[in-house]
Design an enzyme around this catalytic site. Structure first.
Site, short mmCIF file in Angstrom:
data_model
loop_
_atom_site.label_atom_id
_atom_site.label_comp_id
_atom_site.label_asym_id
_atom_site.label_seq_id
_atom_site.Cartn_x
_atom_site.Cartn_y
_atom_site.Cartn_z
N LYS A 1 -10.16 7.62 3.60
CA LYS A 1 -9.69 6.23 3.63
C LYS A 1 -8.40 6.11 4.43
CE LYS A 1 -8.54 2.38 0.60
NZ LYS A 1 -8.98 1.64 -0.58
N ARG B 1 -20.59 5.29 -2.64
CA ARG B 1 -20.09 6.67 -2.48
C ARG B 1 -21.00 7.44 -1.56
NH1 ARG B 1 -18.17 7.40 -8.11
NH2 ARG B 1 -16.63 5.73 -8.24
N ARG C 1 -6.81 -2.95 -4.80
CA ARG C 1 -7.92 -3.62 -5.49
C ARG C 1 -8.14 -2.98 -6.86
NH1 ARG C 1 -12.93 -3.45 -3.33
NH2 ARG C 1 -12.46 -1.71 -1.97
C1 BTN Z 1 -7.08 -1.41 -1.62
O1 BTN Z 1 -6.93 -1.10 -2.81
O2 BTN Z 1 -7.86 -0.79 -0.89
C2 BTN Z 1 -6.30 -2.57 -1.04
C3 BTN Z 1 -4.90 -2.20 -0.71
C4 BTN Z 1 -4.08 -3.33 -0.13
C5 BTN Z 1 -2.62 -2.94 0.05
C6 BTN Z 1 -1.83 -3.98 0.78
S1 BTN Z 1 -0.28 -3.36 1.36
C7 BTN Z 1 0.21 -4.98 1.80
C8 BTN Z 1 -0.27 -5.90 0.71
N1 BTN Z 1 0.69 -5.99 -0.37
C9 BTN Z 1 0.22 -5.48 -1.51
O3 BTN Z 1 0.86 -5.41 -2.58
N2 BTN Z 1 -1.02 -5.00 -1.32
C10 BTN Z 1 -1.49 -5.24 0.03
#
Ligand code: BTN
Length: 319
Positions: free
Chosen positions: A183, A317, A118
């Protein structure tokens, strides 16, 4: 270096956690020493800690349990899953095929070269150690039907992980999964389509069961290494469970929205009724997290008044 097939063959050999000498690689793969060491350094770049002991050879600290496509497809109701070795991003893989997909089509990959997180962050995940999964859906009711979706997914994911033996999993608004205040997983929902018509969505789930010591600097949060806390997860079973449960949950969500999931959020919320900091751009407000409403908005109490926050630019946070 283009040859990914040989890199994959070396990973497969190393995956049993035993020693493998240069001579053995040379004999089986018919390549020279320099090429072997180049492949080993690519494997390290992909987030696996390859160790070497003089006179014995290369080894991985932990054995790897690579995806078993046949086993997964045999047990996954409805099938429709692509099992990939290396891809830029599983979300991108589905997006590029969006016009050919049916609701619930999914893909997983052992490694992503351009995993997306994100807020424009990169999502790094070591080869063969975690879960990078994407699933396609479309919502006939359009963009407005997406409200609360990512919170619903985090609830379902937390329940699945608890069932897989990761007992203390919690959710954090808007859609992170936490374990021991660190996380564990993130969710990225990408939406396509015209605002007023059907919304095509790709739900990306990244669960970091294990993080390479050499790559800890590549993730923008404090992660957790499950084996260090004595938890082992069967990745094949996890894939089956996640896809099956998400497909079912999406059908329920289309009918009833987030409302039926709200009581679970309260029980799973890592920060429920706790004092937290809410960051809005550069501004920080201290208050109490009072959970979420049926739109997935954060209910945040500040100076005795509860306000709703939906904005994706906010972050919560610990204090
Ligand atoms: C975040 O930033 O918390 C979200 C992360 C999401 C990662 C997943 S891995 C599978 C899918 N493919 C990607 O490129 N991103 C999501």
């Amino acid at each position: 270096m283009k040859d990914i097939i040989t890199t994959l063959k070396i990973i497969k050999m190393l995956s049993n956690g035993e020693f493998h000498s240069l001579e053995e690689f040379k004999k089986i793969l018919n390549i020279d020493y320099i090429t072997i060491t180049n492949h080993i350094s690519r494997i390290c770049d992909w987030g696996l800690d390859v160790f070497t002991i003089h006179g014995k050879g290369y080894y991985l600290h932990y054995p790897l349990y690579l995806f078993n496509e046949l086993e997964i497809l045999e047990h996954l109701p409805g099938g429709r899953l692509s099992v990939l070795s290396v891809i830029d991003s599983t979300n991108q893989y589905l997006i590029e095929r969006i016009n050919e997909l049916r609701c619930g089509d999914a893909c997983i990959a052992e490694y992503q070269t351009k995993g997306r997180g994100r807020r424009g962050h990169q999502w790094f995940s070591s080869f063969g150690s975690n879960l990078c999964l994407s699933i396609y859906w479309y919502l006939e009711k359009g963009f407005k039907a997406i409200i609360g979706l990512s919170s619903m997914i985090s609830i379902v994911m937390a329940e699945i992980l608890q069932k897989q033996g990761i007992k203390g999993v919690r959710v954090k608004w808007p859609n992170d999964l936490y374990l021991n205040n660190r996380k564990l997983a993130g969710i990225l929902v990408e939406i396509y389509g015209e605002r007023r018509s059907t919304a095509h969505i790709v739900i990306g789930v990244g669960i970091n069961l294990s993080i390479s010591k050499n790559k800890e600097h590549e993730i923008h949060y404090t992660g957790i290494h499950l084996q260090d806390v004595g938890i082992n997860v069967n990745r094949n079973k996890l894939v089956i469970e996640v896809i099956d449960k998400l497909r079912k949950a999406m059908k329920d969500f289309e009918r009833w929205g987030l409302a039926p999931f709200l009581s679970s959020w309260k029980m799973l919320d890592n920060f429920y009724n706790r004092q937290v900091k809410l960051c809005i751009g550069k501004k920080e407000i201290t208050g109490i997290n009072r959970g979420i409403n049926e739109n997935g908005a954060l209910l945040f109490e500040h100076k005795g008044k509860i306000k709703m926050y939906l904005n994706g630019e906010l972050s919560l946070r610990d204090i």
